[in-house]
Write a protein that holds these residues in place. Structure first.
Motif, mmCIF file in Angstrom:
data_model
loop_
_atom_site.group_PDB
_atom_site.id
_atom_site.type_symbol
_atom_site.label_atom_id
_atom_site.label_comp_id
_atom_site.label_asym_id
_atom_site.label_seq_id
_atom_site.Cartn_x
_atom_site.Cartn_y
_atom_site.Cartn_z
ATOM 1 N N ARG A 213 4.118 0.383 -3.868
ATOM 2 C CA ARG A 213 4.604 0.536 -2.494
ATOM 3 C C ARG A 213 6.121 0.626 -2.485
ATOM 4 N NH1 ARG A 213 3.756 -4.543 1.147
ATOM 5 N NH2 ARG A 213 5.776 -5.086 0.218
ATOM 6 N N HIS A 214 6.650 1.372 -1.525
ATOM 7 C CA HIS A 214 8.082 1.467 -1.274
ATOM 8 C C HIS A 214 8.268 1.819 0.198
ATOM 9 C CE1 HIS A 214 12.091 3.375 -1.091
ATOM 10 N NE2 HIS A 214 12.382 2.549 -2.083
ATOM 11 N N PRO A 215 9.229 1.221 0.889
ATOM 12 C CA PRO A 215 10.234 0.247 0.427
ATOM 13 C C PRO A 215 9.629 -1.133 0.198
ATOM 14 C CG PRO A 215 10.471 0.643 2.771
ATOM 15 C CD PRO A 215 9.406 1.588 2.300
ATOM 16 N N ASN A 216 10.527 -2.129 -0.022
ATOM 17 C CA ASN A 216 10.072 -3.443 -0.509
ATOM 18 C C ASN A 216 9.225 -3.225 -1.752
ATOM 19 O OD1 ASN A 216 11.300 -4.803 1.704
ATOM 20 N ND2 ASN A 216 9.513 -4.321 2.982
ATOM 21 N N LEU A 248 9.646 -6.115 -7.251
ATOM 22 C CA LEU A 248 10.806 -5.797 -8.088
ATOM 23 C C LEU A 248 12.007 -5.452 -7.228
ATOM 24 C CD1 LEU A 248 8.860 -5.632 -10.559
ATOM 25 C CD2 LEU A 248 10.132 -3.614 -11.274
ATOM 26 N N SER A 249 13.166 -5.820 -7.718
ATOM 27 C CA SER A 249 14.411 -5.366 -7.097
ATOM 28 C C SER A 249 14.787 -4.028 -7.707
ATOM 29 C CB SER A 249 15.524 -6.382 -7.345
ATOM 30 O OG SER A 249 15.827 -6.453 -8.740
ATOM 31 N N PRO A 267 -3.397 4.478 1.160
ATOM 32 C CA PRO A 267 -3.176 3.533 2.252
ATOM 33 C C PRO A 267 -2.048 2.540 2.002
ATOM 34 C CG PRO A 267 -5.521 3.806 1.851
ATOM 35 C CD PRO A 267 -4.816 4.553 0.761
ATOM 36 N N MET A 268 -1.843 2.133 0.761
ATOM 37 C CA MET A 268 -0.771 1.171 0.476
ATOM 38 C C MET A 268 0.599 1.820 0.422
ATOM 39 S SD MET A 268 -2.388 -1.449 -2.325
ATOM 40 C CE MET A 268 -0.947 -2.520 -2.187
ATOM 41 N N ASN A 269 0.648 3.104 0.213
ATOM 42 C CA ASN A 269 1.918 3.833 0.078
ATOM 43 C C ASN A 269 1.736 5.214 0.712
ATOM 44 O OD1 ASN A 269 4.581 3.541 -0.867
ATOM 45 N ND2 ASN A 269 4.167 4.707 -2.721
ATOM 46 N N PRO A 270 1.577 5.255 2.045
ATOM 47 C CA PRO A 270 1.099 6.491 2.690
ATOM 48 C C PRO A 270 2.046 7.675 2.626
ATOM 49 C CG PRO A 270 1.668 4.820 4.322
ATOM 50 C CD PRO A 270 1.731 4.142 2.998
ATOM 51 N N GLU A 271 3.346 7.466 2.818
ATOM 52 C CA GLU A 271 4.294 8.583 2.827
ATOM 53 C C GLU A 271 5.530 8.223 1.999
ATOM 54 O OE1 GLU A 271 5.160 9.659 6.824
ATOM 55 O OE2 GLU A 271 3.078 10.143 7.340
ATOM 56 N N PRO A 272 5.366 8.117 0.702
ATOM 57 C CA PRO A 272 6.498 7.693 -0.130
ATOM 58 C C PRO A 272 7.608 8.743 -0.184
ATOM 59 C CG PRO A 272 4.671 8.392 -1.507
ATOM 60 C CD PRO A 272 4.160 8.382 -0.092
#
Length: 338
Positions: A213-216, A248-249, A267-272
């Motif tokens: 996932r991103h961000p965070n 992670l940072s 679903p966890m990262n829909p539009e990276p």
């Protein structure tokens, strides 16, 4: 065929003197109908399926005991539906969660809520004899205990590697009374993994970062099926933090500086956002060398049969040279007659 199963054998052992013999046509009809009646009375025997109690120990250490093999199941985690489908047991799936639409054959089934919060009333309404759940967050455990309180058997499994996946497959084979189907599926999946292993055995192993996932930023941790997928495809996950996911940072990501960057979509990262457009990511080796690959969340992060597809896909990306097709040999030209 035992007397217990057919008590009428003793009850009607003699034929009344007034009974007339069957005509040849009726005799033939009875002969044709008898096998159909037996198949109706003994459906389990017809399928070669044991009809007695079955039990396994799930990954919480709890014994899951059923009076007979499961015939109506609800999977609260979608990968179990795919596992049942791969065993050709889709017809035993009684309902699905709101997020699960694979395989396509289950899309018409009743929806019983979500993976984390199934509706006890909706689950009860479809009368399952077994519910399957993936071990996870506290909410999932609470839902399991609620269903057990209603008398519904629930098996909870943990899958962070292919070995664990195959262990689940074998136990599902026991609970469904289909150990042979489970063994055949395991053998087929293992054969595909072995074929990849043979090709990448002597290849250098690039570091492969997996963005959950991103961000965070979340990355695949050491205990995730993703890490095993990467390893079996001939790579190495540089993230060594325990758990399925690791926070992670950006500084830590830059320190790891992976050779390949896998960008999960789902679903966890829909539009990276593409890594090349993110501040500081342009310095990563994977970005500079164009080694960024978008991948399907359901294939990589959901531990089911499609995880083997992920291994094959990633191995081809990491080591394209060993997957190059063998050049066709030119057949010799037949000599022309003088």
């Amino acid at each position: 065929m035992t007397d217990r199963m057919h008590p009428s054998v003793h009850q009607h052992a003699t034929v009344p003197a007034t009974a007339r013999p069957l005509r040849p046509g009726r005799t033939l009809a009875v002969a044709l109908l008898l096998p159909l009646l037996l198949l109706t009375v003994l459906p389990a025997a017809r399928a070669g399926q044991p009809d007695g109690p079955v039990s396994v120990t799930d990954d919480t250490g709890r014994e899951v005991r059923l009076p007979h093999p499961a015939r109506r199941m609800v999977a609260l985690y979608g990968a179990f539906n795919e596992l049942l489908a791969a065993m050709d047991l889709t017809g035993r799936i009684a309902a699905r969660t709101a997020a699960d639409e694979e395989p396509a054959a289950i899309r018409h089934l009743p929806v019983i809520g979500t993976h984390m919060r199934p509706s006890p009333e909706m689950v009860t309404a479809v009368a399952p004899d077994l519910v399957l759940q993936m071990e996870g967050r506290r909410e999932a455990g609470e839902a399991v205990e609620g269903l057990r309180a209603l008398g519904i058997p629930v098996a909870v499994f943990r899958v962070g590697s292919f070995d664990e996946l195959f262990g689940v497959l074998r136990r599902v084979g026991v609970l469904t009374g289909e150990p042979d189907r489970a063994a055949a599926l395991e053998a087929a999946l293992r054969a595909r993994l072995d074929a990849v292993a043979a090709r990448v055995a002597d290849r250098p192993r690039p570091t492969v970062f997996f963005e959950v996932r991103h961000p965070n930023l979340l990355a695949a941790g050491a205990d995730s099926i993703v890490t095993d997928i990467i390893a079996r495809a001939g790579g190495r996950n540089p993230v060594t933090a325990q758990g399925r996911v690791a926070r992670l940072s950006e500084e830590e990501l830059l320190r790891l500086n992976p050779d390949v960057y896998l960008l999960q979509r789902g679903p966890m990262n829909p539009e990276p956002e593409p890594p090349a457009t993110r501040p500081h990511y342009a310095t990563l080796s994977a970005v500079r060398n164009g080694r960024v690959l978008g991948v399907d969340e359901a294939r990589y992060s959901r531990p089911g049969p499609r995880a083997v597809d992920a291994v094959e896909e990633l191995a081809r990306y990491l080591h394209p040279d060993v997957w190059a097709p063998t050049p066709a040999t030119t057949a010799p030209t037949a000599p022309t007659a003088p």
